[in-house]
Scaffold this motif. Structure first.
Motif, PDB file in Angstrom:
ATOM      1  N   ARG A  30       6.743  -9.191   2.467  1.00 32.66           N
ATOM      2  CA  ARG A  30       7.383 -10.398   2.952  1.00 32.66           C
ATOM      3  C   ARG A  30       8.907 -11.370   2.018  1.00 32.66           C
ATOM      4  N   GLN A  31       9.642 -11.936   2.765  1.00 33.91           N
ATOM      5  CA  GLN A  31      10.504 -12.605   2.787  1.00 33.91           C
ATOM      6  C   GLN A  31      11.351 -14.105   3.073  1.00 33.91           C
ATOM      7  N   ALA A  32      11.141 -15.089   1.771  1.00 35.01           N
ATOM      8  CA  ALA A  32      11.392 -15.830   2.223  1.00 35.01           C
ATOM      9  C   ALA A  32      12.721 -16.650   2.672  1.00 35.01           C
ATOM     10  N   PRO A  33      13.003 -17.470   3.372  1.00 35.61           N
ATOM     11  CA  PRO A  33      14.964 -17.856   3.103  1.00 35.61           C
ATOM     12  C   PRO A  33      15.266 -17.872   1.359  1.00 35.61           C
ATOM     13  N   GLY A  34      16.195 -17.219   0.968  1.00 38.87           N
ATOM     14  CA  GLY A  34      16.826 -17.589  -0.129  1.00 38.87           C
ATOM     15  C   GLY A  34      16.376 -17.200  -0.890  1.00 38.87           C
ATOM     16  N   LYS A  35      15.310 -16.680  -0.591  1.00 33.75           N
ATOM     17  CA  LYS A  35      14.146 -15.566  -1.637  1.00 33.75           C
ATOM     18  C   LYS A  35      14.054 -14.118  -1.135  1.00 33.75           C
ATOM     19  N   GLU A  36      14.193 -12.781  -2.348  1.00 30.56           N
ATOM     20  CA  GLU A  36      13.824 -12.361  -2.587  1.00 30.56           C
ATOM     21  C   GLU A  36      12.400 -11.707  -1.951  1.00 30.56           C
ATOM     22  N   ARG A  37      12.894 -10.299  -1.450  1.00 31.28           N
ATOM     23  CA  ARG A  37      11.329  -9.917  -0.462  1.00 31.28           C
ATOM     24  C   ARG A  37      10.727  -9.802  -1.855  1.00 31.28           C
ATOM     25  N   GLU A  38       9.227  -9.754  -1.959  1.00 34.65           N
ATOM     26  CA  GLU A  38       8.055  -9.613  -2.431  1.00 34.65           C
ATOM     27  C   GLU A  38       7.064  -9.058  -2.052  1.00 34.65           C
ATOM     28  N   PHE A  39       5.760  -8.894  -2.601  1.00 34.06           N
ATOM     29  CA  PHE A  39       4.512  -8.030  -2.783  1.00 34.06           C
ATOM     30  C   PHE A  39       3.794  -7.984  -1.519  1.00 34.06           C
ATOM     31  N   VAL A  40       2.778  -8.081  -0.932  1.00 38.97           N
ATOM     32  CA  VAL A  40       2.024  -8.888  -0.507  1.00 38.97           C
ATOM     33  C   VAL A  40       0.583  -8.463  -0.676  1.00 38.97           C
ATOM     34  N   ALA A  41       0.479  -7.148  -0.458  1.00 40.51           N
ATOM     35  CA  ALA A  41      -0.142  -6.243  -0.598  1.00 40.51           C
ATOM     36  C   ALA A  41       0.119  -4.848   0.073  1.00 40.51           C
ATOM     37  N   ALA A  42      -0.730  -3.387  -0.427  1.00 37.30           N
ATOM     38  CA  ALA A  42      -1.125  -2.634   0.263  1.00 37.30           C
ATOM     39  C   ALA A  42      -2.707  -1.647   0.748  1.00 37.30           C
ATOM     40  N   ILE A  43      -2.534  -0.225   0.893  1.00 35.58           N
ATOM     41  CA  ILE A  43      -3.476  -0.024   0.929  1.00 35.58           C
ATOM     42  C   ILE A  43      -3.337   1.638   0.516  1.00 35.58           C
ATOM     43  N   ASN A  44      -3.721   2.279   0.787  1.00 34.58           N
ATOM     44  CA  ASN A  44      -4.328   3.929   0.035  1.00 34.58           C
ATOM     45  C   ASN A  44      -5.040   4.202   1.005  1.00 34.58           C
ATOM     46  N   TRP A  45      -4.170   5.660   1.919  1.00 30.32           N
ATOM     47  CA  TRP A  45      -5.159   6.416   2.889  1.00 30.32           C
ATOM     48  C   TRP A  45      -5.995   6.850   1.801  1.00 30.32           C
ATOM     49  N   ASN A  46      -6.066   7.810   0.983  1.00 29.97           N
ATOM     50  CA  ASN A  46      -6.455   8.670  -0.138  1.00 29.97           C
ATOM     51  C   ASN A  46      -7.226   7.768  -0.545  1.00 29.97           C
ATOM     52  N   GLY A  47      -8.467   7.556  -0.409  1.00 33.85           N
ATOM     53  CA  GLY A  47      -9.066   6.448  -1.362  1.00 33.85           C
ATOM     54  C   GLY A  47      -9.604   4.704  -0.533  1.00 33.85           C
ATOM     55  N   GLY A  48      -9.170   5.085   0.326  1.00 37.37           N
ATOM     56  CA  GLY A  48      -9.111   3.512   0.481  1.00 37.37           C
ATOM     57  C   GLY A  48      -8.658   2.313  -0.151  1.00 37.37           C
ATOM     58  N   ASN A  49      -7.819   2.784  -1.486  1.00 35.17           N
ATOM     59  CA  ASN A  49      -7.980   1.121  -2.265  1.00 35.17           C
ATOM     60  C   ASN A  49      -7.073  -0.067  -1.661  1.00 35.17           C
ATOM     61  N   THR A  50      -7.367  -0.473  -2.009  1.00 29.02           N
ATOM     62  CA  THR A  50      -6.546  -1.910  -1.358  1.00 29.02           C
ATOM     63  C   THR A  50      -5.619  -2.847  -3.358  1.00 29.02           C
ATOM     64  N   TYR A  51      -4.144  -3.955  -2.631  1.00 24.91           N
ATOM     65  CA  TYR A  51      -3.915  -4.008  -3.824  1.00 24.91           C
ATOM     66  C   TYR A  51      -3.185  -5.966  -2.841  1.00 24.91           C
ATOM     67  N   TYR A  52      -3.528  -6.449  -4.512  1.00 31.84           N
ATOM     68  CA  TYR A  52      -3.398  -7.684  -3.524  1.00 31.84           C
ATOM     69  C   TYR A  52      -2.203  -8.740  -4.476  1.00 31.84           C
ATOM     70  N   ALA A  53      -1.392  -9.054  -3.871  1.00 31.27           N
ATOM     71  CA  ALA A  53      -1.080  -9.802  -4.592  1.00 31.27           C
ATOM     72  C   ALA A  53      -2.035 -10.866  -4.718  1.00 31.27           C
ATOM     73  N   ASP A  54      -0.942 -11.791  -6.487  1.00 31.21           N
ATOM     74  CA  ASP A  54      -2.186 -12.947  -6.768  1.00 31.21           C
ATOM     75  C   ASP A  54      -2.070 -14.429  -5.714  1.00 31.21           C
ATOM     76  N   SER A  55      -1.147 -14.324  -5.266  1.00 30.19           N
ATOM     77  CA  SER A  55      -0.815 -15.601  -4.385  1.00 30.19           C
ATOM     78  C   SER A  55      -1.692 -15.973  -3.055  1.00 30.19           C
ATOM     79  N   VAL A  56      -2.584 -14.556  -2.421  1.00 29.44           N
ATOM     80  CA  VAL A  56      -3.257 -14.213  -1.180  1.00 29.44           C
ATOM     81  C   VAL A  56      -4.096 -13.490  -1.303  1.00 29.44           C
ATOM     82  N   LYS A  57      -4.801 -13.699  -3.219  1.00 29.49           N
ATOM     83  CA  LYS A  57      -6.070 -12.549  -3.105  1.00 29.49           C
ATOM     84  C   LYS A  57      -6.931 -13.810  -2.502  1.00 29.49           C
ATOM     85  N   GLY A  58      -7.604 -13.496  -1.744  1.00 28.53           N
ATOM     86  CA  GLY A  58      -9.157 -13.780  -1.504  1.00 28.53           C
ATOM     87  C   GLY A  58      -8.256 -14.484  -0.097  1.00 28.53           C
TER      88      GLY A  58
END
Length: 122
Positions: A38-66
């Motif tokens: 995601r990218q907010a006005p005036g800010k750099e693009r930042e990671f939010v979440a990702a998923i790996n189809w091989n195994g289904g592992n998911t990852y989250y930024a601390d700011s959105v966990k939960g």
């Protein structure tokens, strides 16, 4: 080439929910990892979440966990981002990204969607 099309953005009040979708087409076998940034006005693009189809592992930024959940339907070549308990600071353009390997930086992804606006009002 992989084409990505996002949908589901909009305006929501704080505390509300939205679900973003991203449909991949083209050489989807090259997209074994998909992520949301995601990218907010005036800010750099930042990671939010990702998923790996091989195994289904998911990852989250601390700011959105939960609060956010990434999931996918490989048969439909679609990845989702369920966003709950939204806050005004979640306001941004949300981008879907894909590549053959999962990463946490935008440079790790070769393929990008056009973005969808999410606005959270206080």
């Amino acid at each position: 080439q992989v084409q990505l099309v996002e949908s589901g953005g909009g305006l929501v009040q704080a505390g509300g929910s939205l679900r973003l979708s991203c449909v991949a087409s083209g050489r989807t076998f090259s997209a074994s990892a998909m992520g949301w940034f995601r990218q907010a006005p005036g800010k750099e693009r930042e990671f939010v979440a990702a998923i790996n189809w091989n195994g289904g592992n998911t990852y989250y930024a601390d700011s959105v966990k939960g609060r956010f959940t990434i999931s996918g339907d490989i048969a439909k070549n679609t990845v989702y981002l369920q966003m709950n308990s939204l806050k005004p600071e979640d306001t941004a353009v949300y981008y879907c990204a894909a590549d053959s390997h999962l990463g946490w930086n935008q440079r790790d992804y070769a393929y990008w969607g056009q973005g969808t606006q999410v606005t959270v009002s206080s």
